[in-house]
Design a protein around this motif. Structure first.
Motif, PDB file in Angstrom:
ATOM      1  N   TYR A 112       6.794  -5.498  -3.605  1.00 40.62           N
ATOM      2  CA  TYR A 112       6.163  -3.795  -3.668  1.00 40.62           C
ATOM      3  C   TYR A 112       7.093  -3.166  -4.728  1.00 40.62           C
ATOM      4  CZ  TYR A 112       2.563  -3.791  -0.056  1.00 40.62           C
ATOM      5  OH  TYR A 112       1.654  -3.905   0.860  1.00 40.62           O
ATOM      6  N   ASN A 121       4.888   0.132  -5.579  1.00 42.51           N
ATOM      7  CA  ASN A 121       4.706   1.101  -4.812  1.00 42.51           C
ATOM      8  C   ASN A 121       6.099   1.280  -4.091  1.00 42.51           C
ATOM      9  OD1 ASN A 121       4.380   2.565  -2.248  1.00 42.51           O
ATOM     10  ND2 ASN A 121       2.145   2.185  -2.166  1.00 42.51           N
ATOM     11  N   GLU A 123       7.589   3.641  -2.403  1.00 42.31           N
ATOM     12  CA  GLU A 123       7.589   4.051  -1.101  1.00 42.31           C
ATOM     13  C   GLU A 123       7.494   3.171   0.088  1.00 42.31           C
ATOM     14  OE1 GLU A 123       6.008   5.527  -3.175  1.00 42.31           O
ATOM     15  OE2 GLU A 123       7.003   7.271  -3.790  1.00 42.31           O
TER      16      GLU A 123
END
Length: 279
Positions: A112, A121, A123
């Motif tokens: 990620y 991503n 977060e």
């Protein structure tokens, strides 16, 4: 590979452990999951990739086992037998992570963070790294230190960053040990500059053969940062780092020996040239 072929293979490869591996093969044929994974990893070690994939996939179909999912993900990520696929690696890491496999959770977080097999991503990466850290993955603790230091997927938080670096260092993660040394050496993350404290951490890293920590120990002794200046100690540490392949340390040895021993300087200059050719 049938039983007769396997027995011949194992008798040639590891006669002293042949009975153990033959027992594991029998258990794998009886669909015992631990044995299936052990035999699959033996196949991997010996580059029998077709057999390896077959056995790991069968273990997953029968048991949906987290270790088998993780190992299969590794195989796809490593592109073994030209079956490389970061998307498949991501899929199987995710399945293993949902079963709380520690290394799969960490690898999924990495994917990620780097956008491998999925979109970037930060977060979500932070969430998975946090889960990995909570179950003791020291590499995840170190990465969380970086993320909180740089504000990746979260707000910058120097205090939280240092806490994660310290947790990773306490777990023996040498990159974290070295990073803490640099924090004290340079006065980062709201810490006062403290060369003596930095040397303590560089020494810990050097004792674990972290090449950058060894180089920094040499640099500190050369210049008297946090320790009493000592050309002898500087040369000792530069030699250690050079033997670990650090070209910069070899070049420092040339520089230092040019002042005290021309023959030694020539020897290390030759080694520096050889190291540069290998890069």
């Amino acid at each position: 590979m049938d039983k007769q072929q396997f027995e011949k293979f194992i008798d040639n490869r590891s006669p002293e452990n042949a009975s153990y591996w033959k027992q594991q093969y029998t258990q794998a044929n009886n669909n015992e999951v631990e044995a299936m994974i052990k035999i699959a990893l033996l196949y991997k070690e010996q580059s029998y990739y077709k057999e390896m994939y077959h056995l790991l996939i069968r273990a997953i179909e029968i048991h949906d086992d987290a270790d088998a999912l993780y190992e299969l993900a590794n195989c796809y990520f490593e592109e073994l037998d030209n079956r490389g696929s970061v998307e498949l690696a991501f899929h199987f890491y995710e399945r293993a992570a949902l079963k709380k496999h520690p290394d799969a959770i960490n690898n999924l977080a990495d994917m990620y963070l780097n956008g491998e097999g999925t979109v970037v991503n930060e977060e979500v990466a932070l969430m998975w790294f946090t889960k990995a850290a909570e179950i003791g993955v020291v590499e995840a603790m170190y990465t969380l230190g970086i993320m909180y230091e740089q504000g990746l997927g979260t707000e910058e938080n120097p205090k939280q960053a240092l806490q994660y670096y310290c947790k990773a260092a306490a777990g023996g993660y040498l990159d974290a040990v070295y990073r803490i040394g640099m924090i004290h050496f340079s006065g980062e993350l709201d810490q006062p500059q403290n060369e003596k404290e930095a040397v303590k951490w560089f020494l810990k890293g050097a004792e674990g053969f972290h090449v950058d920590a060894i180089y920094n120990m040499a640099y500190c002794y050369e210049n008297g940062y946090g320790v009493k200046q000592s050309l002898e100690q500087a040369i000792r540490y530069y030699k250690q780092a050079s033997l670990l392949g650090d070209v910069q340390s070899t070049e420092k040895l040339v520089e230092l020996y040019e002042m005290i021993d021309a023959n030694e300087a020539t020897k290390w200059r030759k080694k520096a040239s050889e190291q540069l050719k290998q890069e």
